[in-house]
Design an enzyme around this catalytic site. Structure first.
Site, PDB file in Angstrom:
ATOM      1  N   ASN A   1       0.836  -1.197   0.000  1.00  5.68           N
ATOM      2  CA  ASN A   1       0.000   0.000   0.000  1.00  5.68           C
ATOM      3  C   ASN A   1       0.872   1.248   0.000  1.00  5.68           C
ATOM      4  O   ASN A   1       1.572   1.524   0.984  1.00  5.68           O
ATOM      5  CB  ASN A   1      -0.916   0.026   1.224  1.00  5.68           C
ATOM      6  N   GLU A   2       0.893   1.964  -1.123  1.00  5.54           N
ATOM      7  CA  GLU A   2       1.456   3.313  -1.280  1.00  5.54           C
ATOM      8  C   GLU A   2       2.976   3.394  -1.175  1.00  5.54           C
ATOM      9  O   GLU A   2       3.522   4.501  -1.121  1.00  5.54           O
ATOM     10  CB  GLU A   2       0.796   4.299  -0.294  1.00  5.54           C
ATOM     11  N   ASN A   3       3.675   2.267  -1.187  1.00  9.18           N
ATOM     12  CA  ASN A   3       5.121   2.349  -1.025  1.00  9.18           C
ATOM     13  C   ASN A   3       5.852   2.654  -2.328  1.00  9.18           C
ATOM     14  O   ASN A   3       6.847   3.398  -2.317  1.00  9.18           O
ATOM     15  CB  ASN A   3       5.651   1.063  -0.404  1.00  9.18           C
TER      16      ASN A   3
ATOM     17  N   GLY B   1       5.065   6.128  -2.672  1.00  5.44           N
ATOM     18  CA  GLY B   1       5.781   6.883  -1.662  1.00  5.44           C
ATOM     19  C   GLY B   1       7.232   7.137  -2.016  1.00  5.44           C
ATOM     20  O   GLY B   1       7.811   8.170  -1.652  1.00  5.44           O
TER      21      GLY B   1
ATOM     22  N   SER C   1      -0.452  -0.666  -4.730  1.00  4.93           N
ATOM     23  CA  SER C   1      -1.611   0.205  -4.863  1.00  4.93           C
ATOM     24  C   SER C   1      -1.252   1.530  -4.210  1.00  4.93           C
ATOM     25  O   SER C   1      -1.036   1.581  -2.994  1.00  4.93           O
ATOM     26  CB  SER C   1      -2.831  -0.411  -4.173  1.00  4.93           C
TER      27      SER C   1
END
Length: 842
Positions: free
Chosen positions: A431-433, A436, A477
């Site tokens: 999730n979002e890495n 990020g 994601s």
């Protein structure tokens, strides 16, 4: 000492005997002993003993911070049992998290991962009154020790322990959750006595030929043997769908295949039925007795994710049994910050709430846990497609040992554990890495150190390919499919839409057409009764210290109020009733704006997964179901937005267009009644428009001349009605529209089924009427959320759990949009009227 997967062996035959170890536990800290519940955790045991206050109430979270910074010991006495079995294993399905296990005072193993199980050989160690002890070390200290060992800088990782320990990340707090890291035996524990061999891992690869209707189950079995079983010929019997198959083998691995003709296909809800087949595997000595048994339910379906490039970019569409699907989804977080409290019944209640809202896809978010099997069982039964994240969220993760070994072990175990479930349609890396890395400048801060990319683009796809090649894997994601595009590019793959909530306005959802939206959302407060329970005593005030403590988002109140100010006047902080209602309205409006827009652009956009379905405690958040399981107005709005058929008015090339979205299996050709209305209730123009949306299709039509309200008008609006659905178009924002003071009559009557019926008859336009049923009684619930009545219309709200129906109480619990919010002079058809201060309570 041995460690590894707990396996999936059953205990329903004479050759393997399992003894649950759930009774007689104590919890010790500094010499004091308390009764303990297993499965459970430290916080719940301390709560039961009255040692700590409920951390969910008021600001008690701060008062119990010490619990997560302390070492704890669980003790029990193992049952002494004479056994003829060759081997005895102590099996833990889940330990949270850093633990040393001792039997009779001698260490038998250590653990460092909440997300996997452990098995320890304790053969010969069980005598009378043998003590089993589990020492849980402080997770903060353990994470810091790993950080120091790796030489990871705090400049890159901050003070966050999450990347250095394989523990539920949101236990340390999130922008919707408290910081309450606990410890404990959070899943089942048992002794297993066995001989010769046992099925250590069973992996069913279930496929179907949709052209012939034939199903295929290929079961891969890994066995563990004792000395007496070495080199012995074993047999594996498979039975599924009335078909039997057997294989004989001498090694530690076997494959047995069953071909099942004419299988009934498993479908997502709304597309067909969800037939499930018993799949049973028995391990035995060839021509001899049974040694172990494994049983699950499986379903036959073909699932692919279409990520081909097209004229719009790179798609992302679930295709089930050849049927392309717009995913109507919700994100799932752990339903309690103490996951051991989540029962099978609670799983079923929450997932049924999702299904009843029209949801067909549930994304299990990567900052939580791999849920227990019961969660996926219910998804199988309800036809809820599961998008399963691997457990990485919003942080750089070192790839060095010992973390890498733990990551691989947990991934292999959980992929094997969950792969029987037909509801599971996607493995997602994080999730979002990946996002990020670009968004949060990790490349600069980490200065070349590892951060997780090797997991998402290397290790995890390899584990899935080795273990469960029947399912798709996606690296993250959001993720665009490759580094050729920005990870959160709307034209490619999967996006998260958070700028809207954080910095702009929900009307900005209309600015592009993403291929798939895996996260978006808007905050709203929980139900009134939930707040009353969580914040006992005194009046509720929007900016009180207690209220702000139950708002974990950075500048959460500021974002709520800035978001509201673009559409309504923000009530004073102490005008709580009005504030509470308007925030719930704004949450529903925001999500509706996105979903209606994206669904109207099917098949270019192929999914919307709202953040989020549920809460893990009472809090102001993005959830549709609050921390006390009460349905917020957003839940009712999702039920409308995610219905198979949706009528909406969208803008195309700057002009309003009527759109019928049809996700049902048959065509929809509604005759739509269009009316241009005045604020006073006069029909200024009227027409009927026929739309023809084919099965799983979308149809649009321009609004006829004369039906559109005048641009910028504060006194005209458009109403579209068809087949019980209503769509509204106002040419200006609520802040500018000249809403009348709502006027309506209320009647209360007992309905034939024993519920109460609250009938509202409008004398004026009544926009977004809401009965907050929990104000009538904490147990009361209404069958509908926000709705709009035109002058002369009536609607009945069905209320259950209301012991003493009363008209005055019903009137006090009804809210509606009213007045103008600018205080400026606003036009009417007759001339001008003086604006009034917005009030939301009738």
């Amino acid at each position: 000492m041995t460690t590894g997967s707990t396996g999936q062996a059953g205990n329903d035959d004479a050759s393997l005997h399992a003894v649950p170890l759930h009774e007689g536990w104590t919890l010790r800290h500094r010499g004091e002993a308390l009764p303990a519940r297993v499965p459970g955790c430290v916080h719940t045991d301390l709560l039961a003993a009255g040692v700590i206050p409920d951390p969910f109430l008021a600001r008690n979270e701060r008062e119990v911070d010490w619990v997560g910074r302390t070492d704890w010991v669980y003790d029990t006495v193992l049952p002494a049992r004479a056994t003829a079995h060759e081997r005895t294993d102590l099996v833990f399905d889940g330990l949270d998290t850093i633990a040393e296990i001792s039997v009779g005072g001698a260490a038998v193993g250590r653990t460092a991962n909440m997300h996997r199980g452990y098995r320890f050989d304790v053969t010969g160690r069980l005598a009378a009154d043998t003590q089993l002890s589990v020492l849980f070390s402080c997770s903060y200290d353990a994470a810091e020790a790993v950080r120091e060992r790796l030489g990871a800088t705090k400049e890159a990782y901050g003070e966050d322990p999450r990347p250095f320990i394989r523990k539920m990340a949101c236990a340390y707090g999130w922008d919707w959750g408290p910081s309450l890291p606990t410890a404990g035996i959070w899943k089942d524990v048992r002794l297993e006595h066995w001989s010769t061999a046992r099925p250590a891992r069973v992996r069913p690869l279930v496929t179907v030929d949709t052209a012939t209707g034939a199903g295929r189950v290929e079961v891969r079995i890994d066995v563990e043997r004792t000395a007496s079983g070495a080199g012995l010929a074993l047999a594996a019997d498979l039975r599924v769908g009335g078909v039997d198959a057997t294989t004989v083998f001498e090694g530690d691995e076997a494959v047995v295949v069953a071909e099942v003709p004419d299988v009934a296909l498993w479908w997502p809800r709304g597309y067909g039925e969800q037939p499930l087949y018993d799949c049973e595997v028995t391990l035995r000595v060839a021509d001899g007795p049974a040694l172990g048994h494994w049983a699950r339910r499986v379903g036959f379906r073909d699932v692919v994710v279409d990520t081909r490039a097209d004229e719009h970019g790179t798609g992302f569409t679930f295709v089930v049994n050849g049927e392309r699907i717009f995913a109507r989804g919700v994100n799932w977080i752990p339903d309690d910050v103490f996951p051991s409290r989540v029962t099978s019944a609670r799983y079923r209640e929450r997932l049924t709430q999702a299904a009843e809202a029209g949801v067909d896809t549930v994304r299990v978010w990567g900052g939580g846990i791999f849920e227990r099997d019961e969660f996926y069982d219910v998804c199988d039964e309800l036809g809820l497609m599961v998008w399963q994240d691997f457990l990485f969220a919003c942080a750089p993760y070192p790839e060095e040992q010992p973390i890498r070994g733990e990551v691989e072990a947990e991934a292999r175990e959980n992929v094997a554990r969950l792969m029987p479930h037909p509801s599971l349609v996607l493995w997602n890396g994080n999730n979002e890495n990946l996002w990020g890395f670009r968004l949060w400048d990790w490349d600069k801060e980490l200065a070349g150190d590892s951060w997780g990319e090797g997991y998402y683009l290397g290790l995890l796809p390899r584990v899935v390919a080795d273990t469960d090649p029947t399912r798709a894997y996606w690296a993250g994601s959001p993720w665009s499919g490759s580094w050729d595009h920005h990870p959160n590019d709307p034209a490619h793959g999967v996006i998260h839409s958070w700028d809207v909530w954080n910095t702009t306005d929900y009307t900005d959802y209309l600015n592009d057409v993403p291929r798939f939206v895996a996260e978006f959302g808007w905050q709203g407060p929980p139900a009134y009764a939930t707040l009353r329970r969580a914040l006992p005593g005194g009046e509720l005030v929007a900016d009180s210290p207690e209220m702000l403590h139950h708002q974990k988002a950075d500048d959460g109140l500021g974002k709520l109020e800035r978001g509201l100010a673009r559409h309504f006047a923000v009530p004073a902080a102490d005008d709580f009733d009005r504030w509470h209602y308007l925030m719930q309205v704004n949450q529903a409006r925001a999500v509706a704006t996105g979903v209606e827009h994206w669904r109207s652009h099917w098949p270019v956009c192929a999914g919307a997964i709202v953040w989020q379905l549920n809460d893990c405690w009472p809090v102001t958040s993005w959830a549709a179901v609050d921390g006390d399981a009460r349905l917020k107005p957003l839940w009712y709005e999702l039920r409308r937005l995610y219905a198979d058929r949706l009528l909406t008015i969208q803008r195309r090339d700057g002009a309003p267009v009527l759109v019928a979205v049809n996700q049902s299996r048959s065509g929809w050709d509604p005759e739509v009644l269009l009316r241009r209305m005045s604020v006073g209730g006069e029909v200024l123009a009227e027409a009927r428009v026929r739309l023809a949306a084919g099965a799983r299709g979308v149809a649009g039509a321009a609004v006829p001349d004369g039906l559109l309200p005048r641009p910028g008008s504060r006194t005209e609006y458009l109403v579209a009605d068809a087949d019980g659905q209503r769509a509204l178009h106002f040419p200006v924002r609520d802040l500018e529209f000249a809403y009348p003071e709502p006027s309506y009559d209320v009647a209360v009557a007992e309905l034939p089924d024993g519920a109460a019926g609250v009938t509202v008859t409008a004398r004026t336009l009544v926009r977004d009427l809401l009965l907050q049923a929990d104000r009538l009684s904490p147990e009361a619930a209404a069958d509908r959320g926000l709705f709009t009545l035109l002058p002369g219309e009536s609607a009945t709200i069905r209320v259950t759990g209301w012991p003493s129906p009363d008209r005055a109480a019903a009137e006090a619990a009804l809210f509606a949009v009213t007045g103008t919010s600018t205080g400026a002079s606003t036009e009417t058809d007759e001339g001008t009227r003086t604006g009034t201060t917005a009030d939301t309570r009738a």
